[in-house]
Write an enzyme that holds these catalytic residues in place. Structure first.
Site, PDB file in Angstrom:
ATOM      1  N   ARG A   1      33.131 -48.399  37.631  1.00  0.00           N
ATOM      2  CA  ARG A   1      32.888 -49.694  36.978  1.00  0.00           C
ATOM      3  C   ARG A   1      34.179 -50.508  36.861  1.00  0.00           C
ATOM      4  O   ARG A   1      34.141 -51.689  36.560  1.00  0.00           O
ATOM      5  CB  ARG A   1      32.218 -49.491  35.609  1.00  0.00           C
ATOM      6  CG  ARG A   1      31.907 -50.778  34.869  1.00  0.00           C
ATOM      7  CD  ARG A   1      30.715 -50.667  33.906  1.00  0.00           C
ATOM      8  NE  ARG A   1      30.688 -49.427  33.154  1.00  0.00           N
ATOM      9  CZ  ARG A   1      31.494 -49.127  32.121  1.00  0.00           C
ATOM     10  NH1 ARG A   1      32.393 -49.989  31.708  1.00  0.00           N
ATOM     11  NH2 ARG A   1      31.375 -47.966  31.505  1.00  0.00           N
TER      12      ARG A   1
ATOM     13  N   TYR B   1      23.003 -76.289  39.600  1.00  0.00           N
ATOM     14  CA  TYR B   1      22.111 -75.213  40.029  1.00  0.00           C
ATOM     15  C   TYR B   1      21.199 -74.805  38.856  1.00  0.00           C
ATOM     16  O   TYR B   1      21.674 -74.625  37.733  1.00  0.00           O
ATOM     17  CB  TYR B   1      22.959 -74.030  40.500  1.00  0.00           C
ATOM     18  CG  TYR B   1      22.151 -72.805  40.826  1.00  0.00           C
ATOM     19  CD1 TYR B   1      21.253 -72.804  41.890  1.00  0.00           C
ATOM     20  CD2 TYR B   1      22.278 -71.643  40.074  1.00  0.00           C
ATOM     21  CE1 TYR B   1      20.503 -71.683  42.184  1.00  0.00           C
ATOM     22  CE2 TYR B   1      21.537 -70.512  40.369  1.00  0.00           C
ATOM     23  CZ  TYR B   1      20.650 -70.545  41.428  1.00  0.00           C
ATOM     24  OH  TYR B   1      19.917 -69.435  41.715  1.00  0.00           O
TER      25      TYR B   1
ATOM     26  N   ASP C   1      31.858 -74.940  40.959  1.00  0.00           N
ATOM     27  CA  ASP C   1      31.011 -74.045  41.741  1.00  0.00           C
ATOM     28  C   ASP C   1      31.099 -74.519  43.186  1.00  0.00           C
ATOM     29  O   ASP C   1      30.581 -75.574  43.542  1.00  0.00           O
ATOM     30  CB  ASP C   1      29.569 -74.098  41.209  1.00  0.00           C
ATOM     31  CG  ASP C   1      28.647 -73.117  41.931  1.00  0.00           C
ATOM     32  OD1 ASP C   1      28.906 -72.806  43.112  1.00  0.00           O
ATOM     33  OD2 ASP C   1      27.655 -72.682  41.321  1.00  0.00           O
TER      34      ASP C   1
ATOM     35  N   LYS D   1      25.339 -66.713  49.405  1.00  0.00           N
ATOM     36  CA  LYS D   1      24.994 -67.826  50.296  1.00  0.00           C
ATOM     37  C   LYS D   1      25.910 -67.822  51.532  1.00  0.00           C
ATOM     38  O   LYS D   1      25.820 -66.921  52.335  1.00  0.00           O
ATOM     39  CB  LYS D   1      25.049 -69.139  49.523  1.00  0.00           C
ATOM     40  CG  LYS D   1      24.381 -69.073  48.129  1.00  0.00           C
ATOM     41  CD  LYS D   1      22.874 -68.936  48.201  1.00  0.00           C
ATOM     42  CE  LYS D   1      22.234 -68.598  46.849  1.00  0.00           C
ATOM     43  NZ  LYS D   1      22.561 -69.464  45.735  1.00  0.00           N
TER      44      LYS D   1
HETATM   45  C1  LIG Z   1      22.455 -69.403  44.333  1.00  0.00           C
HETATM   46  C2  LIG Z   1      23.455 -70.147  43.517  1.00  0.00           C
HETATM   47  C3  LIG Z   1      24.007 -69.572  42.356  1.00  0.00           C
HETATM   48  C4  LIG Z   1      23.555 -68.222  41.847  1.00  0.00           C
HETATM   49  O1  LIG Z   1      23.910 -67.192  42.713  1.00  0.00           O
HETATM   50  P1  LIG Z   1      23.101 -65.783  42.863  1.00  0.00           P
HETATM   51  O2  LIG Z   1      23.911 -65.070  43.861  1.00  0.00           O
HETATM   52  O3  LIG Z   1      21.709 -66.135  43.284  1.00  0.00           O
HETATM   53  O4  LIG Z   1      23.107 -65.152  41.520  1.00  0.00           O
HETATM   54  C5  LIG Z   1      24.965 -70.292  41.670  1.00  0.00           C
HETATM   55  N1  LIG Z   1      25.349 -71.523  42.080  1.00  0.00           N
HETATM   56  C6  LIG Z   1      24.847 -72.099  43.179  1.00  0.00           C
HETATM   57  C7  LIG Z   1      25.307 -73.460  43.588  1.00  0.00           C
HETATM   58  C8  LIG Z   1      23.870 -71.441  43.927  1.00  0.00           C
HETATM   59  O5  LIG Z   1      23.357 -72.030  45.014  1.00  0.00           O
END
Ligand SMILES: *Cc1c(COP(=O)(O)O)cnc(C)c1O
Length: 359
Positions: A50, A101, A172, A197
């Site tokens: 962890r 998001y 982000d 992503k």
């Molecule tokens: C998908 C996404 C998230 C969350 O990510 P996960 O890997 O699904 O937890 C946060 N910010 C943006 C802009 C996203 O597209």
């Protein structure tokens, strides 16, 4: 032998390929192997699963080098968002895009009702409104562009002005990726990624990351160890594998998206096209509203009707099918995540589906 000092900083394409490798020694693999370990023989730096994993470190080294900071990996993008928000004081005030998001907005709403956090949502295209909201706040959250409205802001200008009144600017950077934007160099303090992503890029792994300076990274590592929001060794391996081709995938997907956006503008079944001019996400509003948008998602054959984005394959979905999506997003808005297939094949399939959906 150590690398000779390069005469100028290496470009992102080279960093994507070279960072986070094992030392070059005879019989060393070229990639850091997966380490499925819950514990390590005592007395070293790792100790327990962890706290540390060599595969996380390799991924973090590569992403940190690309973003220009120290990266900390998490089990998902939302775990990374949660960790970044933990840098603000409990019960503090957060300014966020009204079209951030949906998961981030849902988390902020939850923190508001459970912990007394104050949330101020703003239109990020209105710099005056953003800066007004920043007065007396603790953290400015930005996405550039926003998801799925694809609104764009001037990160450098907003970060500079926001820092006059608050200490923390978070971006982000999931949509732009470090290939198209490096928010830390623009004055942001913290970068957040859903590595699920573009970074991983193949729709086969959930992973997140936060990139910041050494001091905050140490806080985030402590947060990760406390909360247990740790990545799997397979996921970290896949995401680092993804980073090796990030620049090529982003370049190709972006070129495809720009070409499709231009054709969609001229398509009679499409009322509105949102494309910020960079990246590979295009949002369209289909003539005929929610029903036509749903029909489009079911009429495609090459494109995949699926949520999420940033994979090699092109996907689409009507965003308002999710109750958490902002009510100011049009019911007929379909978000397209453009992949790296042949653009003519993508267009043929999309145009045929638009025809069938709006007949
Ligand atoms: C998908 C996404 C998230 C969350 O990510 P996960 O890997 O699904 O937890 C946060 N910010 C943006 C802009 C996203 O597209």
């Amino acid at each position: 032998m150590p690398d000779p000092q390069p005469a100028r900083p290496r470009s992102a394409a080279t960093v994507a390929v070279t960072a986070g490798r094992p030392p070059r020694r005879p019989d060393q693999p070229l990639n850091v192997p997966m380490t499925p370990a819950s514990t390590y023989a005592a007395g070293g730096d790792l100790e327990y699963g962890r706290y540390a994993n060599p595969g996380w470190s390799a991924f973090e080294e590569a992403l940190g080098a690309l973003e220009g900071g120290r990266a900390v990996a998490f089990s998902s993008g939302m775990a990374a968002v949660t960790a970044a928000l933990s840098l603000a004081p409990a019960g503090g005030t957060v300014v966020a895009p009204q079209h951030a998001y949906a998961g981030t907005l849902a988390l902020l709403g939850d923190l508001r009702s459970r912990t007394g956090l104050t949330l101020r949502t703003v239109d990020v295209t209105d710099a005056t409104a953003v800066l007004d909201a920043c007065r007396g706040a603790d953290l400015l959250w930005l996405e550039n562009p926003t998801n799925p409205a694809l609104e764009v802001c001037d990160v450098a200008a907003l970060a500079a002005r926001a820092h006059e009144v608050l200490p923390l600017v978070v971006v982000d950077n999931t949509f732009a990726t470090p290939i198209l934007a490096r928010p830390l160099a623009l004055g942001a303090d913290v970068v957040v990624h859903s590595a699920t992503k573009y970074l991983a890029g193949h729709s086969d792994a959930l992973l997140g990351a936060v990139v910041t300076d050494e001091d905050r990274a140490a806080e985030l590592v402590a947060h990760r160890s406390r909360t247990g929001a740790v990545p799997g060794t397979l996921e970290a391996f896949l995401a680092l594998r993804g980073i090796r081709t990030l620049h090529l995938r982003v370049e190709r997907a972006q070129a495809n998206a720009a070409a499709l956006a231009e054709r969609l503008v001229a398509h009679p079944a499409v009322e509105r096209v949102r494309y910020p001019g960079f990246g590979a996400i295009v949002s369209i509003e289909v003539r005929g509203g929610a029903d036509a948008a749903e029909a489009l998602c079911r009429a495609v054959a090459l494109w995949v009707f699926a949520t999420s984005l940033g994979g090699v394959e092109s996907t689409l979905e009507r965003r308002r099918r999710w109750p958490a999506e902002a009510p100011t997003i049009a019911p007929g808005l379909v978000r397209l995540s453009v992949g790296i297939e042949d653009v003519e094949d993508l267009w043929d399939d999309l145009a045929a589906a638009l025809r069938r959906a709006t007949d």
